[in-house]
Design a protein around this motif. Structure first.
Motif, PDB file in Angstrom:
ATOM      1  N   ARG A  41      19.635  62.459 -68.103  1.00 64.99           N
ATOM      2  CA  ARG A  41      18.923  63.477 -68.886  1.00 64.99           C
ATOM      3  C   ARG A  41      18.881  63.135 -70.375  1.00 64.99           C
ATOM      4  O   ARG A  41      17.917  63.465 -71.061  1.00 64.99           O
ATOM      5  N   TRP A  42      19.919  62.431 -70.891  1.00 64.47           N
ATOM      6  CA  TRP A  42      19.896  62.122 -72.324  1.00 64.47           C
ATOM      7  C   TRP A  42      18.985  60.944 -72.633  1.00 64.47           C
ATOM      8  O   TRP A  42      18.337  60.912 -73.696  1.00 64.47           O
ATOM      9  N   ALA A  43      18.862  59.990 -71.722  1.00 61.11           N
ATOM     10  CA  ALA A  43      17.872  58.925 -71.906  1.00 61.11           C
ATOM     11  C   ALA A  43      16.468  59.521 -71.925  1.00 61.11           C
ATOM     12  O   ALA A  43      15.621  59.138 -72.740  1.00 61.11           O
ATOM     13  N   ILE A  44      16.232  60.487 -71.037  1.00 61.58           N
ATOM     14  CA  ILE A  44      14.914  61.126 -70.996  1.00 61.58           C
ATOM     15  C   ILE A  44      14.673  61.953 -72.250  1.00 61.58           C
ATOM     16  O   ILE A  44      13.553  61.998 -72.775  1.00 61.58           O
ATOM     17  N   LYS A  45      15.702  62.586 -72.783  1.00 68.02           N
ATOM     18  CA  LYS A  45      15.521  63.335 -74.034  1.00 68.02           C
ATOM     19  C   LYS A  45      15.145  62.406 -75.183  1.00 68.02           C
ATOM     20  O   LYS A  45      14.315  62.752 -76.035  1.00 68.02           O
ATOM     21  N   PHE A  46      15.737  61.217 -75.215  1.00 63.10           N
ATOM     22  CA  PHE A  46      15.336  60.252 -76.246  1.00 63.10           C
ATOM     23  C   PHE A  46      13.878  59.838 -76.051  1.00 63.10           C
ATOM     24  O   PHE A  46      13.149  59.631 -77.025  1.00 63.10           O
ATOM     25  N   LEU A  47      13.444  59.724 -74.805  1.00 63.26           N
ATOM     26  CA  LEU A  47      12.043  59.387 -74.545  1.00 63.26           C
ATOM     27  C   LEU A  47      11.112  60.523 -74.945  1.00 63.26           C
ATOM     28  O   LEU A  47       9.988  60.292 -75.405  1.00 63.26           O
ATOM     29  N   ILE A  48      11.550  61.750 -74.763  1.00 66.20           N
ATOM     30  CA  ILE A  48      10.763  62.894 -75.243  1.00 66.20           C
ATOM     31  C   ILE A  48      10.614  62.801 -76.759  1.00 66.20           C
ATOM     32  O   ILE A  48       9.526  63.019 -77.313  1.00 66.20           O
ATOM     33  N   ALA A  49      11.707  62.457 -77.439  1.00 65.47           N
ATOM     34  CA  ALA A  49      11.654  62.297 -78.897  1.00 65.47           C
ATOM     35  C   ALA A  49      10.680  61.187 -79.280  1.00 65.47           C
ATOM     36  O   ALA A  49       9.957  61.307 -80.276  1.00 65.47           O
ATOM     37  N   VAL A  50      10.644  60.104 -78.488  1.00 65.42           N
ATOM     38  CA  VAL A  50       9.697  59.019 -78.751  1.00 65.42           C
ATOM     39  C   VAL A  50       8.268  59.545 -78.724  1.00 65.42           C
ATOM     40  O   VAL A  50       7.454  59.246 -79.604  1.00 65.42           O
ATOM     41  N   GLY A  51       7.944  60.355 -77.707  1.00 57.21           N
ATOM     42  CA  GLY A  51       6.600  60.904 -77.610  1.00 57.21           C
ATOM     43  C   GLY A  51       6.236  61.755 -78.807  1.00 57.21           C
ATOM     44  O   GLY A  51       5.130  61.654 -79.348  1.00 57.21           O
ATOM     45  N   VAL A  52       7.176  62.577 -79.254  1.00 57.99           N
ATOM     46  CA  VAL A  52       6.919  63.461 -80.396  1.00 57.99           C
ATOM     47  C   VAL A  52       6.745  62.649 -81.670  1.00 57.99           C
ATOM     48  O   VAL A  52       5.779  62.827 -82.425  1.00 57.99           O
ATOM     49  N   TRP A  53       7.691  61.735 -81.936  1.00 57.40           N
ATOM     50  CA  TRP A  53       7.629  60.978 -83.186  1.00 57.40           C
ATOM     51  C   TRP A  53       6.476  59.979 -83.197  1.00 57.40           C
ATOM     52  O   TRP A  53       5.941  59.654 -84.260  1.00 57.40           O
ATOM     53  N   ASN A  54       6.090  59.484 -82.023  1.00 55.59           N
ATOM     54  CA  ASN A  54       4.941  58.589 -81.978  1.00 55.59           C
ATOM     55  C   ASN A  54       3.682  59.318 -82.423  1.00 55.59           C
ATOM     56  O   ASN A  54       2.875  58.794 -83.186  1.00 55.59           O
ATOM     57  N   PHE A  55       3.545  60.546 -81.967  1.00 59.63           N
ATOM     58  CA  PHE A  55       2.377  61.329 -82.373  1.00 59.63           C
ATOM     59  C   PHE A  55       2.445  61.686 -83.857  1.00 59.63           C
ATOM     60  O   PHE A  55       1.472  61.534 -84.601  1.00 59.63           O
ATOM     61  N   VAL A  56       3.622  62.135 -84.310  1.00 65.95           N
ATOM     62  CA  VAL A  56       3.765  62.577 -85.701  1.00 65.95           C
ATOM     63  C   VAL A  56       3.787  61.383 -86.651  1.00 65.95           C
ATOM     64  O   VAL A  56       3.012  61.315 -87.618  1.00 65.95           O
TER      65      VAL A  56
END
Length: 762
Positions: free
Chosen positions: A595-610
């Motif tokens: 779940r924490w690896a996936i949370k880092f990937l969620i952060a990647v999606g957000v920061w990639n867009f921003v």
């Protein structure tokens, strides 16, 4: 394997064909623009003479001056043509402004016998017009290979020779540098000659054109350097490309609802993948050491970031200590950037080595020894190059500075010998990857995924080769061309593609997606990233010696880079859904361990867009880039995109691998630190942007528009007003990022790596 449900039909070969066509088209354009860079680079004359024909300096002096500029790492102190670091001035903009001030006085004395400040308004207007008219002429004669300076340019060169000597070798140290940093008078003369040539290129019109070699950059109204018509035109056209691209891709995603991580059946038929029953191999256990190195390098890089930020509030001392004597700004920034590349690349190299035996289904003989040998070579490159950069900047290497010391090109600072050693290491890593992946590349239930894994790995050493295509005396326009082949194409293109393959392999081995869905997504991302990204590299070249052809192509294609970044918001939502995905047979959540690896990937999606999408597009428009390049808005994009995307991806790989390497008891002891670090990093990065980098960049951009580029880059501006206040406030963000983010992650990583409890002891 007992893995996830397999689609009954093979993936259409048109996906692979589309990627090949996109690459052929993109690289054809890019090679064309690169060839025109060689042909259209500002000429380096054999001699520069004054009005009477006396030689002021030669082409060899200019090239020697460039070597001085590179050897002492001055691109990690200030900027040239807008590229480099942001504490010192832009050397060309500063030289040009002083040339304008000196030139006005020369012309005023010649015409009216008094200083410019003593002229009445009509006289001042006449002198200003004459100065602009004289400056905006190209007096280079290709037949005799001679450049003739006007009286104003000659006086400015002689005056600034003394001024730059005082700046770099005077008793009062330059901002962020030790006193008497460059003491050799010959080197200082040649450095000024180099600045004079680089500045001439910013105002001299290209033959047959009404704009300079740098498309009239920098903004300097005193000599008539203002944006070209093409800068406005292609800014508007890029918006059309963006809207058209977004409309097309949203239509396609609406019509074909199987695109994305779920695919046609990815969410419906999830079963336990090979990873759930996998017994760790010797090489996989050794990979933990790679992540220990990652933790230490990340911690050091974050600490250096704090040092750099403090230089921008107290350039003369670090809480009263003269830090510039032992760690000057240019060396600290060199190490900050190099460590960022090293720890991120090490994480991805380690992730590849961990996943390759899993994909291949077996451990090749001697793989562990190979992995440890690669780790030793990596340590040699990292610490050897860091020491070499220190020795090179301080003049300890003599004529070997380019090979063993500091090459001087931002992001590619490590000496050529270390570059070659790094390339050899990457090729050896590729060999290790191939021998582990080869059994699975013969076909089977995984389809094309193992082959794509290898191809993505091949791209990393292959596209590092352009780093070797120039030398210290190569025309700077050509150097910057190849430099961005690495920075943009290698890091932002094929590293991102390799990361996509890594994530696809991780999810497939967990059983979360089918092989067909994962393969399709890799192809889709390759098409979307490379369609805009290959030629989009040219947005770095708007003002570095290329013409309007590059501006038109780059503005349009770099706008298309926003399209896949917009779609990453869908990836973030898919990752959120993955967290709760249950196994079809056993009913257990497949991603619970990760779940924490996936949370880092969620952060990647957000920061990639921003970071890459919003903040990247903000500064990619030619007309915006013209005024903001080299300001804090560039750093704003850089931090949000570099760490927010590539850093978070690397940490996702780190967490994924460490979770599979260690048992539950070991993980439970450090999971609170992982959780704390995850939020500390994201909150700290967000505060950097909100409290300083974005508002400070907007304020600095306003000053460029109001007073000129030179003014917004001077130390007087950086150390005063609201801009300086925001830099002080940033200490809150840096403290959160370092103490609540980087430190807990490093602690958890080191404790996990050196924990005696392996996965099979859980």
């Amino acid at each position: 394997m007992s893995g996830s449900h397999q689609d009954s039909t093979p993936l259409s070969p048109r996906w692979r064909q589309a990627v090949i066509l996109v690459m052929i088209f993109g690289f054809s354009l890019l090679i064309w623009v690169t060839a025109k860079t060689y042909a259209g680079a500002p000429p380096i004359p054999a001699r520069v003479v004054d009005g009477a024909g006396h030689v002021l300096f030669t082409g060899e002096d200019i090239k020697d001056g460039q070597e001085v500029f590179l050897k002492y790492g001055l691109m990690e102190h200030g900027t040239l043509w807008g590229h480099g670091a942001y504490l010192g001035p832009d050397y060309t903009a500063e030289y040009l402004h002083r040339q304008a001030e000196i030139g006005r006085d020369v012309l005023a004395q010649a015409r009216y016998g008094k200083a410019f400040r003593d002229l009445d308004p009509a006289q001042a207007l006449e002198v200003s017009g004459l100065l602009a008219s004289q400056t905006k002429q190209n007096r280079y004669d290709p037949g005799s290979d001679t450049l003739r300076f006007t009286e104003a340019e000659t006086t400015a060169y002689r005056t600034q020779t003394a001024e730059w000597k005082a700046y770099f070798s005077g008793d009062k140290p330059a901002v962020g540098l030790p006193a008497k940093f460059i003491q050799d008078e010959g080197e200082l003369r040649n450095l000024t000659a180099y600045f004079a040539w680089a500045t001439w290129a910013t105002v001299a019109p290209r033959p047959g054109k009404d704009y300079s070699y740098t498309n009239n950059w920098p903004y300097e109204p005193l000599v008539g350097n203002t944006p070209t018509a093409s800068t406005y035109l292609w800014s508007a056209m890029s918006l059309i490309a963006l809207l058209g691209g977004l409309g097309l891709i949203l239509f396609i995603f609406g019509k074909f609802d199987y695109l994305g991580w779920g695919g046609e059946a990815g969410w419906k038929h999830a079963k336990e993948g090979r990873l759930h029953a996998w017994t760790l191999t010797p090489s996989q256990k050794a990979v933990g050491l790679f992540f220990a190195v990652v933790a230490l390098l990340f911690l050091g890089q974050a600490a250096l970031g704090g040092v750099l930020a403090h230089y921008r509030v107290e350039p003369g001392g670090f809480y009263g200590f003269d830090l510039a004597r032992i760690l000057p700004y240019n060396l600290a920034r060199t190490w900050h950037l190099q460590l960022a590349i090293f720890w991120i690349a090490t994480a991805w190299v380690g992730g590849g080595l961990f996943l390759a035996p899993l994909v291949g289904g077996a451990e090749p003989k001697g793989q562990k020894a190979g992995a440890l040998l690669l780790l030793g070579a990596l340590a040699l490159v990292v610490f050897g190059s860091l020491f070499g950069e220190f020795a090179g900047i301080n003049g300890y290497l003599g004529g070997l500075w380019f090979w063993l010391g500091h090459q001087g090109s931002e992001y590619l600072d490590l000496g050529r010998f270390w570059q070659l050693l790094l390339a050899v290491g990457l090729i050896f890593w590729l060999f290790l990857m191939f021998r582990a992946l080869r059994p699975a590349m013969k076909g089977g239930e995984q389809g094309e995924l193992p082959t794509l894994f290898l191809y993505a790995a091949i791209a990393i050493p292959l596209f590092y080769v352009p780093a070797l295509f120039y030398g210290p005396r190569t025309n700077f326009a050509v150097i910057d061309n190849w430099r961005f082949w690495i920075i943009h194409l290698w890091v932002e293109g094929f590293f991102e593609l390799f990361a996509t393959v890594l994530v696809a392999v991780m999810f497939y081995q967990l059983g979360l997606v089918t092989a067909k869905s994962a393969t399709r997504l890799v192809y889709l991302d390759a098409i979307l990233y490379l369609a805009g990204g290959i030629m989009g590299i040219g947005h770095h070249w708007y003002f570095t010696g290329q013409g309007t052809l590059n501006m038109g192509l780059a503005a349009s294609f770099s706008a298309l880079e926003v399209v896949p970044l917009t779609l990453l918001t869908l990836d973030a939502w898919d990752f959120i859904r993955l967290q709760d995905k249950n196994c079809e047979d056993c009913g257990k959540p497949l991603a619970a361990r990760q779940r924490w690896a996936i949370k880092f990937l969620i952060a990647v999606g957000v920061w990639n867009f921003v970071g890459a999408g919003v903040f990247g597009f903000l500064i990619n428009l030619p007309i915006v880039s013209y005024f903001e390049i080299g300001t804090t808005l560039t750093a704003n994009h850089g931090h949000a995109a570099m760490f927010g995307v590539f850093g978070m991806l690397a940490l996702a790989v780190l967490v994924f691998c460490l979770r599979e390497l260690k048992g539950d008891r070991a993980w439970e002891r450090v999971e609170p630190a992982i959780r704390f670090g995850f939020w500390g990093l994201n909150v700290g990065l967000g505060l950097m942007l909100l409290l300083d980098l974005f508002p400070g960049g907007v304020i600095q951009l306003w000053d460029v528009l109001s007073h000129g580029y030179w003014h917004a880059r001077r130390l007087d501006y950086l150390m005063g007003g609201a801009f300086h206040t925001l830099e002080w406030i940033r200490i809150v963000a840096d403290t959160v990022f370092l103490l609540a983010g980087a430190l807990p992650i490093a602690y958890a990583t080191l404790r996990l790596v050196f924990s005696p409890e392996p996965k099979d002891a859980a």
